[in-house]
Each structure stands twice: as structure tokens, then as C-alpha cells.
Write a protein that holds these residues in place. Structure first.
Motif, short mmCIF file in Angstrom:
data_model
loop_
_atom_site.label_atom_id
_atom_site.label_comp_id
_atom_site.label_asym_id
_atom_site.label_seq_id
_atom_site.Cartn_x
_atom_site.Cartn_y
_atom_site.Cartn_z
N ASP A 220 0.48 -1.28 -0.10
CA ASP A 220 -0.18 -0.23 0.07
C ASP A 220 0.99 1.34 0.23
O ASP A 220 1.50 1.36 1.04
N ASN A 222 -0.10 4.39 -0.25
CA ASN A 222 -0.78 5.63 0.13
C ASN A 222 -0.62 6.93 -0.48
O ASN A 222 -0.32 7.81 0.12
N GLU A 247 -1.62 -1.01 -3.68
CA GLU A 247 -2.75 -0.30 -3.68
C GLU A 247 -2.38 1.36 -3.68
O GLU A 247 -1.35 1.64 -3.09
N ASP A 272 -7.90 3.17 -3.35
CA ASP A 272 -8.20 3.27 -1.77
C ASP A 272 -8.73 4.77 -1.54
O ASP A 272 -9.68 4.86 -1.33
MG MG Z 1 -4.83 1.91 1.92
#
Ligand code: MG
Length: 383
Positions: A220, A222, A247, A272
Motif C-alpha cells: 500500500d 498511500n 494499493e 483506496d
Molecule cells: Mg490503503
């Protein structure tokens, strides 16, 4: 089947009345039924509880070693539904803000007929338009109540197959190499690791983890990568090192670059931060292979289900994710587990003082609770 005239008359007579057999799951629907009028008013209370983290938690936005979640109790007809507001750390959300938001939308729930839940989110959104975990807490409490009232688990309200499950990933926060290795070893009960990358030393972090495990890894970012050429090089390297999905690699605003990345990536790219509720899905559908649905972003179970339907029509796969939270929020999300291709529900596994019990974790996956509602109970111990 032939039946006697006498028996037919007896059955015909019964058909005109509501019969609830002992132990039956059938709720006696009556024409003109209004949830609040027939069985009394609802009351709603809330409570803030401090959740301690097993490890200090670091992602690209910051660090923390505890969090305070707000728990909501929706009571009506002697039945209490429980919900949890689990705010996103480092995103301008906190327990105090959640409580202020709760105060604004509690009146909507006090007025509502709980059985008319389909459009309740619209009324709530008239009060608070933005993302709010307070919305999720009330929605979860309402569904927990509905399930308990009908004596069925929430997944049955949505017609889902409780035997369908996938292994969940367990998150490893960013840390020094020695601590990272220790965290990976502590994650022994989990079959898939999710690693937060921060755009600093990404390859080094994965190499460190690979020294101690060959488990599948999901990463991930972010929104941490901003150069698409560098991003595709990293993804190709990650694909060769047992990473299976990526992600939110780039900032939400870089949708064209993300689409470029998706077209070249050997690994699925999951949205996300780019997708909170159902209305966010269509505009980004071409840039991602899947979406991460979280109850705290969607505002609860009803909207999460709506998102799953829309994602399905757009050929997007579904991940179900979470914030760091207690068994309340996690057990609520587990109710939707059959919809997911990937599951990232580890929030309650990351805290050391869960005040509730709920879904049971076994052999790398969550077992769907059979109890009515979301299947949680408050622990009798003091906090
Ligand atoms: Mg996430």
C-alpha cells in the motif's frame, strides 16, 4: 399433494392471520407497520474508548500508538445494536470531531423507521456531506439491531453466502529493519502480509521482509509515488519479489498517470483514497483494477453494499479493508466478506485491549459469525 376439505378450510383460515412459530426467524410484517410507532421509541447513546496498539503504527502520513474510537448503542424494543466510529488517523479526523458529527445525525436515526434503511443514507448525507465515521457507527448499530430483531446475522439480510471467504492480509507498519523482521515473525498466524511503503527505501523494505518470509505480500503506497516511470519500474521489481497487488500507488489527482500505470502493470492496481462512496467509482473506473471498500469511508454497510454492486457492473474487483478498530467494526465488515476478492481486515488484530468479541479469526481467515446482527459482545472486563 391432496388434502381433505376439512384440512383445507383449516389452513385457509390460518392463512389470514400472522403465525409465528416458536423459534421461527420470520418477522410478522403488518400492513401500515411503522417501526417507531408500534414498538416504542429508539434511544441512542455513545461512548469513547481508548484502543491500545500492539506496535507504534507508521504510514506515510504519520505515527501513533493508540487511538480513541467512539461506540454507538442504538436501543429499541429492549434490543441494543452496537456500532463503532473508527476514524482515519492523520486525516483530520478524531474522536471529538466524530462526537460532534454524531450529534448532528443522531436525530435522523431517532426519527427513522429502522426497517426503511435503504434511503437512510440520503437523509444522513443531507446533514453531513463529507466522509464521516459517525455515519458508519450509526449504520452499523442499526444493522446490528435489525439482525438481532429479525434473529438473523446481517449477511443474511443481503443474501450473502457465509461459507465464502478469503484469507485476510495482516499489516506491517514501516519500521527499522530489525523491528520489521520482528513484526514479520510476530505475524506468523497470518498467511498474507500487507506492507505500507513510504516512497523511501521501498526495495530495501521488501528485501528485509523477504529475508524472513516467502509469504505473499501486498503493498500500500498511500499515494506515495509521483513519478509514473519510476512507479512502473518499482511495480515490475515488486512483481518479481512475490508482491501480488499494489494499493493506491499515486495521488488521487494523478488519475491519468494511474491509468497509464494500470495499462502496463503486471499487478492489479487498487483504489483506496480515490474511492470513498459509490459516486466516486465511475470517474476512476478506468484507472484501477479494483477498489478498497471500507465501512468508515462509505458511511456503513448499506453504502458498502451499493459500492459492491456498482464495482461489479464496472468489472472492478473488491477488496474489503478497515481502519485500526475493535471487533465491532471488523465483525461488521466481515458480514460483507463473501463479496471480496481480497480481504484486508486486520484492525482488531492490531490492538491489544479489544473491548468486544466478535468474528473469530482462524487459519488465516475470518469465520462468519452465526449470531444475530454483526455478532459481537462486549467483554465483561474493566478497561
Ligand atoms: Mg490503503
Amino acid at each position: 399433494m391432496r388434502i381433505s376439505r376439512k384440512k383445507f378450510i383449516a389452513l385457509a383460515g390460518l392463512a389470514g392471520t400472522s403465525i409465528i412459530l416458536p423459534g421461527s426467524n420470520i418477522y410478522p410484517y403488518k400492513k401500515g407497520f411503522k417501526g417507531n410507532d408500534i414498538n416504542g421509541k429508539a434511544s441512542i447513546t455513545y461512548r469513547k474508548i481508548k484502543l491500545n496498539l500492539g506496535h507504534t503504527w507508521t504510514i506515510s502520513r504519520g505515527s501513533t500508538d493508540f487511538k480513541e474510537d467512539v461506540f454507538v448503542f442504538y436501543e429499541k424494543d429492549g434490543i441494543t445494536g452496537i456500532g463503532e466510529a473508527s476514524h482515519m488517523t492523520g486525516a483530520g479526523q478524531n474522536a471529538y470531531r466524530t462526537i460532534e458529527e454524531l450529534k448532528r445525525i443522531i436525530p435522523v436515526y431517532l426519527e427513522a423507521d429502522p426497517f426503511k434503511f435503504y434511503n437512510l443514507t440520503d437523509k444522513v448525507n443531507e446533514e453531513i456531506e463529507e466522509i464521516s465515521p459517525a455515519k458508519a457507527a450509526l449504520d452499523i448499530a442499526l444493522f446490528d439491531w435489525l439482525g438481532k430483531k429479525l434473529n438473523i446475522p446481517v449477511h443474511r439480510l443481503f443474501g450473502l453466502d457465509p461459507d465464502k471467504y478469503v484469507d485476510t492480509s495482516f499489516s506491517i507498519g514501516f519500521d527499522k529493519p530489525e523491528i520489521l523482521k520482528q513484526k514479520v515473525q510476530e505475524a506468523d498466524p497470518y498467511k498474507i502480509l500487507k506492507v505500507k511503503l513510504t516512497n523511501r527505501d521501498d526495495e530495501e523494505i521488501i528485501e528485509t521482509i523477504r529475508q524472513v518470509t516467502d509469504k505473499p505480500i501486498r503493498v500500500d503506497i498511500n499515494e506515495g509515488w509521483i513519478d509514473k516511470e519510476e512507479a512502473i519500474r518499482k511495480i515490475e521489481w515488486l512483481a518479481g519479489n512475490g508482491v501480488e497487488i499494489v494499493e493506491q500507488p499515486m495521488p488521487v489527482s494523478m488519475i491519468k498517470e494511474t491509468k497509464w500505470l494500470k495499462e502496463r502493470s503486471p499487478l492489479p492496481i487498487i483504489a483506496d483514497e480515490a474511492v470513498n462512496t459509490s459516486k466516486d467509482i465511475l470517474p476512476v473506473a478506468e484507472a484501477y483494477d479494483g477498489i478498497n471498500i471500507k465501512l468508515m469511508k462509505s458511511g456503513g454497510i448499506m453504502e458498502a453494499f451499493r459500492m459492491a454492486i456498482i464495482a461489479g457492473t464496472l468489472n472492478l474487483d473488491i477488496m474489503i479493508g478497515c481502519m485500526i478498530a475493535s471487533s465491532v467494526a471488523i465483525s461488521a465488515a466481515v458480514q460483507l466478506q463473501p463479496l471480496a476478492r481480497w480481504l484486508d481486515l486486520d484492525g482488531s488484530l492490531l490492538i491489544s485491549n479489544d473491548p468486544f468479541t466478535g468474528s473469530r479469526f482462524h487459519d488465516g481467515h475470518w469465520i462468519m459469525p452465526e449470531e444475530p446482527g454483526i455478532g459481537v459482545k462486549e467483554m465483561p472486563v474493566s478497561r
